[in-house]
Design a protein around this motif. Sequence first.
Motif, PDB file in Angstrom:
ATOM      1  N   MET A   1      -4.743  90.977  39.604  1.00 52.24           N
ATOM      2  CA  MET A   1      -3.668  90.013  39.851  1.00 52.24           C
ATOM      3  C   MET A   1      -3.332  89.943  41.340  1.00 52.24           C
ATOM      4  SD  MET A   1       0.204  89.913  38.255  1.00 52.24           S
ATOM      5  CE  MET A   1      -0.408  89.900  36.578  1.00 52.24           C
ATOM      6  N   PHE A   2      -3.245  91.123  41.988  1.00 52.70           N
ATOM      7  CA  PHE A   2      -2.916  91.174  43.401  1.00 52.70           C
ATOM      8  C   PHE A   2      -3.985  90.484  44.241  1.00 52.70           C
ATOM      9  CE2 PHE A   2      -3.062  93.370  47.547  1.00 52.70           C
ATOM     10  CZ  PHE A   2      -1.776  93.085  47.988  1.00 52.70           C
ATOM     11  N   ASN A   3      -5.265  90.711  43.894  1.00 55.51           N
ATOM     12  CA  ASN A   3      -6.359  90.108  44.651  1.00 55.51           C
ATOM     13  C   ASN A   3      -6.351  88.582  44.530  1.00 55.51           C
ATOM     14  OD1 ASN A   3      -7.335  92.559  45.551  1.00 55.51           O
ATOM     15  ND2 ASN A   3      -8.713  92.825  43.806  1.00 55.51           N
ATOM     16  N   ILE A   4      -5.980  88.080  43.363  1.00 54.08           N
ATOM     17  CA  ILE A   4      -5.906  86.628  43.161  1.00 54.08           C
ATOM     18  C   ILE A   4      -4.823  86.029  44.054  1.00 54.08           C
ATOM     19  CG2 ILE A   4      -5.437  84.797  41.480  1.00 54.08           C
ATOM     20  CD1 ILE A   4      -6.406  86.711  39.310  1.00 54.08           C
ATOM     21  N   LEU A   5      -3.690  86.705  44.135  1.00 53.60           N
ATOM     22  CA  LEU A   5      -2.602  86.217  44.981  1.00 53.60           C
ATOM     23  C   LEU A   5      -3.004  86.256  46.453  1.00 53.60           C
ATOM     24  CD1 LEU A   5       0.284  85.249  45.421  1.00 53.60           C
ATOM     25  CD2 LEU A   5       1.036  87.637  45.325  1.00 53.60           C
TER      26      LEU A   5
ATOM     27  N   LEU B   1      -3.032  83.222  49.193  1.00 55.44           N
ATOM     28  CA  LEU B   1      -2.255  83.286  50.421  1.00 55.44           C
ATOM     29  C   LEU B   1      -3.126  83.114  51.659  1.00 55.44           C
ATOM     30  CD1 LEU B   1       0.145  86.256  49.555  1.00 55.44           C
ATOM     31  CD2 LEU B   1       0.738  83.834  49.651  1.00 55.44           C
ATOM     32  N   LYS B   2      -4.323  83.690  51.622  1.00 57.45           N
ATOM     33  CA  LYS B   2      -5.174  83.689  52.813  1.00 57.45           C
ATOM     34  C   LYS B   2      -6.118  82.494  52.901  1.00 57.45           C
ATOM     35  CE  LYS B   2      -5.227  88.651  53.805  1.00 57.45           C
ATOM     36  NZ  LYS B   2      -6.072  89.851  54.049  1.00 57.45           N
ATOM     37  N   LEU B   3      -6.582  81.987  51.758  1.00 54.26           N
ATOM     38  CA  LEU B   3      -7.612  80.958  51.779  1.00 54.26           C
ATOM     39  C   LEU B   3      -7.116  79.573  51.378  1.00 54.26           C
ATOM     40  CD1 LEU B   3     -10.660  82.860  50.215  1.00 54.26           C
ATOM     41  CD2 LEU B   3     -10.145  82.480  52.631  1.00 54.26           C
TER      42      LEU B   3
ATOM     43  N   LEU C   1     -15.846  81.750  40.894  1.00 54.42           N
ATOM     44  CA  LEU C   1     -15.705  83.193  41.100  1.00 54.42           C
ATOM     45  C   LEU C   1     -15.840  83.920  39.757  1.00 54.42           C
ATOM     46  CD1 LEU C   1     -12.639  83.222  43.543  1.00 54.42           C
ATOM     47  CD2 LEU C   1     -15.034  83.640  44.128  1.00 54.42           C
ATOM     48  N   PRO C   2     -16.191  85.197  39.784  1.00 61.15           N
ATOM     49  CA  PRO C   2     -16.337  85.946  38.520  1.00 61.15           C
ATOM     50  C   PRO C   2     -14.989  86.312  37.900  1.00 61.15           C
ATOM     51  CG  PRO C   2     -16.729  87.395  40.377  1.00 61.15           C
ATOM     52  CD  PRO C   2     -16.576  86.013  40.952  1.00 61.15           C
ATOM     53  N   ILE C   3     -14.214  85.282  37.626  1.00 64.96           N
ATOM     54  CA  ILE C   3     -12.913  85.470  36.980  1.00 64.96           C
ATOM     55  C   ILE C   3     -12.767  84.416  35.883  1.00 64.96           C
ATOM     56  CG2 ILE C   3     -11.767  86.480  38.993  1.00 64.96           C
ATOM     57  CD1 ILE C   3     -10.597  83.745  39.613  1.00 64.96           C
ATOM     58  N   ALA C   4     -11.865  84.651  34.959  1.00 60.08           N
ATOM     59  CA  ALA C   4     -11.622  83.694  33.882  1.00 60.08           C
ATOM     60  C   ALA C   4     -10.863  82.489  34.412  1.00 60.08           C
ATOM     61  CB  ALA C   4     -10.834  84.364  32.760  1.00 60.08           C
TER      62      ALA C   4
ATOM     63  N   LYS D   1      -2.682  80.335  41.188  1.00 67.12           N
ATOM     64  CA  LYS D   1      -1.883  79.225  41.712  1.00 67.12           C
ATOM     65  C   LYS D   1      -0.401  79.420  41.401  1.00 67.12           C
ATOM     66  CE  LYS D   1      -5.061  76.651  43.566  1.00 67.12           C
ATOM     67  NZ  LYS D   1      -5.119  76.556  45.042  1.00 67.12           N
ATOM     68  N   LEU D   2      -0.103  79.819  40.168  1.00 68.64           N
ATOM     69  CA  LEU D   2       1.294  79.976  39.769  1.00 68.64           C
ATOM     70  C   LEU D   2       1.947  81.162  40.473  1.00 68.64           C
ATOM     71  CD1 LEU D   2       3.542  78.814  38.050  1.00 68.64           C
ATOM     72  CD2 LEU D   2       2.780  80.240  36.146  1.00 68.64           C
TER      73      LEU D   2
END
Length: 217
Positions: A1-5, A9-11, A64-67, A75-76
Motif C-alpha cells: 500500500m505504501f509503495n503504491i502511494l 506522489l512521485k510519478l 505493473l505486477p499489481i491487481a 489513486k484514492l
Amino acid sequence: MFNILIKELKLSASSLSFFFIVFGLMFFIPGYPILCGVFFVTLGIFQSFQNARETNDILFSALLPIAKKDVVKGKLLFVCFVEICSLLLMGIVTVIRMTLLSDIPAYTSNAMMNANCFALGLAFFLFGIFNIVFVGGFFKTAYKYGPPFLTYIVIAFFTIGTGEALHHIPKLSWLNAFGTENLTEQVILLLAGIALFALLSVITYNISCRRFEKIDL
C-alpha cells in the motif's frame, strides 16, 4: 500500500496538487465563503488526474505486477492524502480562530460562515462528495475526467451555498457560533462529517474497483 502511494506522489501527481493544499488557509479569510478552499484543493487534485491521463499513467499502472484494484487504491490514497493535508491546515486555522482570534472584530461581525467545527465538518463532507462523484466517475472510463468534475462543481457549490444560508435561519444561528459557544453540538456535526467522509471514501473505492475491472484497457 505504501509503495503504491509513493508511486502516485512521485510519478503521477501534478505539483499543483501540492501547491493547492495551502488553500486550506482560506479558513482565515473573514467575509468570504471559506468552504471555497475545499473546491480549490480538489481543483489541484483534478490537475493530477489530467496529468495522469495525458501521460497514460493508468495504462502504465495496470501493466505493473499489481491487481487492478491496487491501481484504484493508489489513486484514492493519493486523493485522500492531499485532502487530509488540507484538512489539517483547516483544523489548525479553526482552532486559532476559535481561541486566539476569538475577539477580533473582523471575525465576530462576520456575516459569512465562521471557521468552526460545523464548517470543518462540512469540509470533510465536501471532500467525501468529491471522492464519490469525481473519483468514482473517473473510473467509469478511466479516461474521461471532465464530466464527473463538472458534476462535482454543481453539487459542491450547491452544498457551499446551503451551508452559508443555514445559519441565517433564526433557529439554526448556532451553526455559526463563534469561539466555544455551542461547542458540543458543533463537535457532533464535525464527527458526522468525518464519518461521512470515511463512508463515502470506502464506497468510492468499492464502486471504482467494480467499474475499473470491467474496462478493457
